[in-house]
Scaffold this motif. Structure first.
Motif, mmCIF file in Angstrom:
data_model
loop_
_atom_site.group_PDB
_atom_site.id
_atom_site.type_symbol
_atom_site.label_atom_id
_atom_site.label_comp_id
_atom_site.label_asym_id
_atom_site.label_seq_id
_atom_site.Cartn_x
_atom_site.Cartn_y
_atom_site.Cartn_z
ATOM 1 N N SER A 1 -8.124 3.562 -1.134
ATOM 2 C CA SER A 1 -8.756 2.250 -1.015
ATOM 3 C C SER A 1 -7.957 1.309 -0.111
ATOM 4 N N TYR A 2 -6.775 1.750 0.330
ATOM 5 C CA TYR A 2 -5.968 0.911 1.221
ATOM 6 C C TYR A 2 -6.254 1.258 2.675
ATOM 7 N N GLN A 3 -6.306 0.261 3.503
ATOM 8 C CA GLN A 3 -6.601 0.492 4.912
ATOM 9 C C GLN A 3 -5.331 0.517 5.750
ATOM 10 N N LYS A 4 -4.407 -0.411 5.434
ATOM 11 C CA LYS A 4 -3.273 -0.570 6.341
ATOM 12 C C LYS A 4 -2.082 0.246 5.876
ATOM 13 N N ILE A 5 -1.459 0.902 6.812
ATOM 14 C CA ILE A 5 -0.327 1.763 6.504
ATOM 15 C C ILE A 5 0.801 1.010 5.814
ATOM 16 N N ASP A 6 1.045 -0.224 6.253
ATOM 17 C CA ASP A 6 2.103 -1.038 5.637
ATOM 18 C C ASP A 6 1.844 -1.216 4.149
ATOM 19 N N ASP A 7 0.581 -1.489 3.820
ATOM 20 C CA ASP A 7 0.219 -1.714 2.414
ATOM 21 C C ASP A 7 0.412 -0.446 1.598
ATOM 22 N N ILE A 8 0.070 0.678 2.199
ATOM 23 C CA ILE A 8 0.185 1.943 1.475
ATOM 24 C C ILE A 8 1.653 2.235 1.172
ATOM 25 N N VAL A 9 2.491 2.100 2.196
ATOM 26 C CA VAL A 9 3.913 2.384 2.007
ATOM 27 C C VAL A 9 4.491 1.412 0.973
ATOM 28 N N GLN A 10 4.073 0.170 1.084
ATOM 29 C CA GLN A 10 4.549 -0.838 0.136
ATOM 30 C C GLN A 10 4.190 -0.444 -1.297
ATOM 31 N N LEU A 11 2.970 0.020 -1.467
ATOM 32 C CA LEU A 11 2.519 0.435 -2.790
ATOM 33 C C LEU A 11 3.364 1.607 -3.310
ATOM 34 N N ILE A 12 3.629 2.546 -2.428
ATOM 35 C CA ILE A 12 4.418 3.715 -2.830
ATOM 36 C C ILE A 12 5.818 3.278 -3.289
ATOM 37 N N LEU A 13 6.420 2.365 -2.527
ATOM 38 C CA LEU A 13 7.788 1.951 -2.845
ATOM 39 C C LEU A 13 7.832 1.107 -4.127
ATOM 40 N N THR A 14 6.874 0.232 -4.285
ATOM 41 C CA THR A 14 6.853 -0.579 -5.503
ATOM 42 C C THR A 14 6.683 0.335 -6.720
ATOM 43 N N THR A 15 5.801 1.319 -6.577
ATOM 44 C CA THR A 15 5.591 2.273 -7.668
ATOM 45 C C THR A 15 6.871 3.054 -7.948
ATOM 46 N N GLY A 16 7.582 3.430 -6.863
ATOM 47 C CA GLY A 16 8.839 4.177 -7.006
ATOM 48 C C GLY A 16 9.841 3.389 -7.832
ATOM 49 N N ALA A 17 9.974 2.099 -7.544
ATOM 50 C CA ALA A 17 10.925 1.260 -8.283
ATOM 51 C C ALA A 17 10.490 1.124 -9.741
ATOM 52 N N GLU A 18 9.202 0.919 -9.924
ATOM 53 C CA GLU A 18 8.684 0.726 -11.277
ATOM 54 C C GLU A 18 8.879 1.950 -12.154
ATOM 55 N N LEU A 19 8.432 3.098 -11.633
ATOM 56 C CA LEU A 19 8.456 4.324 -12.446
ATOM 57 C C LEU A 19 9.868 4.797 -12.771
ATOM 58 N N THR A 20 10.817 4.458 -11.903
ATOM 59 C CA THR A 20 12.192 4.901 -12.153
ATOM 60 C C THR A 20 13.009 3.766 -12.789
ATOM 61 N N ASN A 21 12.317 2.666 -13.051
ATOM 62 C CA ASN A 21 12.974 1.547 -13.702
ATOM 63 C C ASN A 21 14.189 1.058 -12.891
ATOM 64 N N SER A 22 13.986 0.956 -11.583
ATOM 65 C CA SER A 22 15.096 0.558 -10.697
ATOM 66 C C SER A 22 14.846 -0.823 -10.126
ATOM 67 N N GLN A 23 15.927 -1.391 -9.586
ATOM 68 C CA GLN A 23 15.792 -2.728 -8.999
ATOM 69 C C GLN A 23 14.913 -2.678 -7.752
ATOM 70 N N ASP A 24 15.186 -1.663 -6.903
ATOM 71 C CA ASP A 24 14.430 -1.604 -5.652
ATOM 72 C C ASP A 24 14.320 -0.195 -5.105
ATOM 73 N N CYS A 25 13.387 -0.052 -4.193
ATOM 74 C CA CYS A 25 13.146 1.250 -3.556
ATOM 75 C C CYS A 25 12.965 0.985 -2.062
ATOM 76 N N SER A 26 13.680 1.772 -1.218
ATOM 77 C CA SER A 26 13.607 1.533 0.236
ATOM 78 C C SER A 26 13.268 2.820 0.970
ATOM 79 N N LEU A 27 12.704 2.638 2.146
ATOM 80 C CA LEU A 27 12.334 3.805 2.941
ATOM 81 C C LEU A 27 12.978 3.725 4.322
ATOM 82 N N PHE A 28 13.648 4.811 4.715
ATOM 83 C CA PHE A 28 14.299 4.879 6.029
ATOM 84 C C PHE A 28 13.641 5.983 6.840
#
Ligand code: ADP
Length: 413
Positions: A9-36
């Motif tokens: 349901s997401y159109q923009k790549i930025d939004d998709i990556v953002q969603l993935i990273l936010t989910t990563g932080a949430e599911l692992t109970n971490s402060q933050d998640c970054s992508l390089f």
């Protein structure tokens, strides 16, 4: 599963990556998640997205400067070895790349990282840091790896799209340049060429016997150039939508006879038999005579050019219900099967040692096709390599409707 369901349901790549990273932080109970992502130019990892972007959009500006060295960081190690890594005491870890946390103004106490792998190749790294409760474990790595593979696919697809869009842009620009070039050349050559022809023809009348041959070489070649300029103008007019039909009652017998007359000398020089076979003498169409001449002359010129000494070329005209079919058949070198579908493209020429000595711009057939379609007709070719070619076209007997002047389907057989 949630992420993959939401992805579509997401159109923009930025939004998709953002969603993935936010989910990563949430599911692992971490402060933050970054992508390089690996950056070839600097041979380092570039921070392209992080879950804190959503909270602190202002910090995105400093991102441009963040490059993590491959040989001197945990992310670098994970990228290079394509294996995950957990650092439970990051502050004491000698592999930790400290400038990053300084730049981002964050204390990194612990972190876990997995490679971003697509088609068996590492393309970057996903990192989580500072688990709120407990220590990073293999379950966190498993979650992160699943998310990383989704991110990898999305990013790879976005790269492909970007590349094909850039390639399309480049082609469109080249096409524009080609059109401009065609327009300029056809326009700028016309006047000097007219002068050369005019003066050479006058000289031909005045010159004595001894100079006749030289002057006729000038006239002949200037006429060849004139044909090329005419093809260029026709292509340009078609592209700019300036092509108009001036329709009159046209006798096909006249058109065919004058084309045969024009190429009689060329046929004789190559000892090619050039004949016409009209089903009946009185074949008339409502058409633009100049354009019909151009079509037939271009087809005849090719037939004679690509037929060997002693060959045969026949022009036929016959009536088919509301159309007249005109064909030019030769028993020349023919056209390879693989080239048949491109033969009517602008500037297309068949590559082969048999044709190397032949000049031309690859425009004759493109012009013929444009002119036929402008009349609401069709053109096609049947050819066997080594055996010969037959180019045929249909022209409606009655006047072409303005609506039909839009190019119709081209048949290639
Ligand atoms: P050009 O003006 O360069 O001949 P055309 O558009 O008229 O360009 O033709 C494109 C190419 O198609 C030619 O270069 C030639 O290789 C091939 N071709 C056209 N007509 C014939 C034919 N009658 N026999 C064999 N090859 C042909």
């Amino acid at each position: 599963m949630d992420v993959s369901r939401t992805l579509s349901s997401y159109q923009k790549i930025d939004d998709i990556v953002q969603l993935i990273l936010t989910t990563g932080a949430e599911l692992t109970n971490s402060q933050d998640c970054s992508l390089f992502l690996y950056d070839e130019e600097t041979d380092s990892l570039r921070l392209v997205a992080a879950s804190w972007f959503a909270r602190e959009p202002d910090k995105r500006d400093i991102l441009e400067d963040i490059h993590v060295p491959i040989g001197d960081s945990i992310a670098g190690w994970v990228y290079e070895h394509a294996r995950p890594k957990i650092s439970l005491h990051a502050e004491r870890d000698p592999m930790m790349f400290r400038p990053l946390s300084e730049m981002l103004d964050t204390r990194v106490r612990s972190l876990a990282a997995v490679p971003l792998i697509f088609k068996g190749k590492a393309m970057g790294v996903v990192e989580i840091f500072n688990k709120y409760a407990g220590a990073f474990n293999n379950q966190d790595i498993a979650i992160l790896a699943t998310l990383a593979s989704q991110a990898a696919m999305v990013i790879y697809n976005a790269h492909l799209l970007e590349k094909s869009e850039a390639a399309y842009e480049e082609l469109a620009e080249l096409d524009r340049m080609k059109s401009d070039f065609v327009a300029i050349v056809s326009h700028e050559l016309r006047t000097p060429l007219g002068l050369i022809l005019g003066h050479a023809t006058m000289l031909q009348e005045l010159a004595d016997e001894a100079h006749q041959e030289q002057i006729s070489v000038i006239v002949r070649n200037a006429l060849r150039l004139k044909d090329i300029v005419e093809d260029l103008s026709a292509v340009n007019n078609m592209q700019t939508g300036q092509s108009r039909l001036r329709q009159n009652q046209v006798s096909l017998q006249n058109v065919i006879e004058s084309a045969i007359l024009k190429f009689g000398r060329m046929a004789r020089e190559k000892q090619i038999s050039l004949q016409s076979r009209l089903e009946q003498d009185h074949l008339f169409v409502q058409a633009d005579e100049d354009k019909l001449n151009l079509i037939l002359q271009n087809l005849l010129k090719n037939a004679l050019t690509f037929t060997n000494r002693g060959g045969n070329v026949v022009v036929r005209a016959e009536r088919f219900k509301d159309h007249i079919k005109i064909s030019v058949q030769d028993d020349g070198i023919g056209i390879p099967q693989k080239d048949l579908h491109r033969i009517f493209d602008r500037f297309y020429q068949v590559e082969s040692h048999l044709r190397r000595h032949h000049g031309g711009l690859g425009l004759g057939l493109a012009v013929a096709r444009d002119m036929v379609e402008l009349h609401g007709g069709r053109i096609w070719v049947e050819s066997l390599e080594g055996r010969g070619s037959t180019f045929s076209f249909l022209i409606p007997v009655g006047a072409a409707e303005p609506a039909l002047q839009i190019p119709l389907l081209t048949l290639h057989r």
